[in-house]
Design a protein around this motif. Structure first.
Motif, PDB file in Angstrom:
ATOM      1  N   GLY A   1      -6.542  63.065  50.953  1.00 27.63           N
ATOM      2  CA  GLY A   1      -7.576  63.883  49.907  1.00 27.63           C
ATOM      3  C   GLY A   1      -6.831  64.322  48.801  1.00 27.63           C
ATOM      4  N   VAL A   2      -5.469  63.780  48.468  1.00 32.09           N
ATOM      5  CA  VAL A   2      -4.809  64.049  47.197  1.00 32.09           C
ATOM      6  C   VAL A   2      -4.645  62.834  46.434  1.00 32.09           C
ATOM      7  CG1 VAL A   2      -2.590  64.814  46.232  1.00 32.09           C
ATOM      8  CG2 VAL A   2      -3.492  65.980  48.335  1.00 32.09           C
ATOM      9  N   ARG A   3      -5.046  62.963  45.109  1.00 32.04           N
ATOM     10  CA  ARG A   3      -4.857  61.922  44.010  1.00 32.04           C
ATOM     11  C   ARG A   3      -3.542  61.355  44.290  1.00 32.04           C
ATOM     12  NH1 ARG A   3      -7.975  59.124  40.383  1.00 32.04           N
ATOM     13  NH2 ARG A   3      -6.863  58.611  38.439  1.00 32.04           N
ATOM     14  N   CYS A   4      -3.426  60.126  43.960  1.00 34.47           N
ATOM     15  CA  CYS A   4      -1.950  59.564  43.928  1.00 34.47           C
ATOM     16  C   CYS A   4      -1.716  59.773  42.438  1.00 34.47           C
ATOM     17  CB  CYS A   4      -2.093  58.001  44.359  1.00 34.47           C
ATOM     18  SG  CYS A   4      -0.301  57.358  43.892  1.00 34.47           S
ATOM     19  N   VAL A   5      -0.393  60.405  42.563  1.00 31.05           N
ATOM     20  CA  VAL A   5       0.200  60.522  41.223  1.00 31.05           C
ATOM     21  C   VAL A   5       0.348  59.316  40.376  1.00 31.05           C
ATOM     22  CG1 VAL A   5       1.399  62.723  41.831  1.00 31.05           C
ATOM     23  CG2 VAL A   5       2.600  60.627  42.057  1.00 31.05           C
ATOM     24  N   GLN A   6       0.363  58.203  40.828  1.00 28.25           N
ATOM     25  CA  GLN A   6       0.674  56.729  40.199  1.00 28.25           C
ATOM     26  C   GLN A   6      -0.731  56.247  39.709  1.00 28.25           C
ATOM     27  OE1 GLN A   6       3.217  56.119  39.221  1.00 28.25           O
ATOM     28  NE2 GLN A   6       4.827  57.306  40.564  1.00 28.25           N
ATOM     29  N   LEU A   7      -1.796  56.760  39.912  1.00 25.83           N
ATOM     30  CA  LEU A   7      -2.952  56.410  39.177  1.00 25.83           C
ATOM     31  C   LEU A   7      -3.275  56.781  37.802  1.00 25.83           C
ATOM     32  CD1 LEU A   7      -5.450  56.916  42.425  1.00 25.83           C
ATOM     33  CD2 LEU A   7      -4.763  54.691  41.444  1.00 25.83           C
ATOM     34  N   ALA A   8      -3.385  55.731  36.972  1.00 22.17           N
ATOM     35  CA  ALA A   8      -3.830  56.214  35.513  1.00 22.17           C
ATOM     36  C   ALA A   8      -5.250  56.608  35.582  1.00 22.17           C
ATOM     37  CB  ALA A   8      -3.580  54.915  34.819  1.00 22.17           C
ATOM     38  N   ASP A   9      -5.540  56.968  34.395  1.00 20.76           N
ATOM     39  CA  ASP A   9      -7.087  57.755  34.120  1.00 20.76           C
ATOM     40  C   ASP A   9      -7.932  56.574  34.440  1.00 20.76           C
ATOM     41  OD1 ASP A   9      -5.861  60.270  33.476  1.00 20.76           O
ATOM     42  OD2 ASP A   9      -6.199  59.965  31.417  1.00 20.76           O
TER      43      ASP A   9
END
Length: 64
Positions: A8-16
């Motif tokens: 449920g937490v967005r990966c910090v490595q995903l760009a916009d």
């Protein structure tokens, strides 16, 4: 995310644009590289793929 990504937490490595910022880099987690797209996963559109990934996260989330 040194201790893994909680469900449920967005990966910090995903760009916009939702692309992986570390694709092809050695620090990319093995899980990400092992997750190979399939017709079942991707379906015909992005919404299907996001639903599939959300269900995977829920199914693999640790019990509280």
């Amino acid at each position: 995310m040194p201790d893994g990504k909680p469900a449920g937490v967005r990966c910090v490595q995903l760009a916009d644009d939702n692309r992986c910022k570390i694709f092809g880099q050695p620090e990319r987690p093995a899980f990400c590289g092992g997750l190979q797209p399939s017709e079942d996963m991707c379906g015909d559109n992005r919404e299907h793929a996001v639903r599939w990934l959300n269900q995977l996260e829920l199914a693999t989330a640790p019990e509280h």
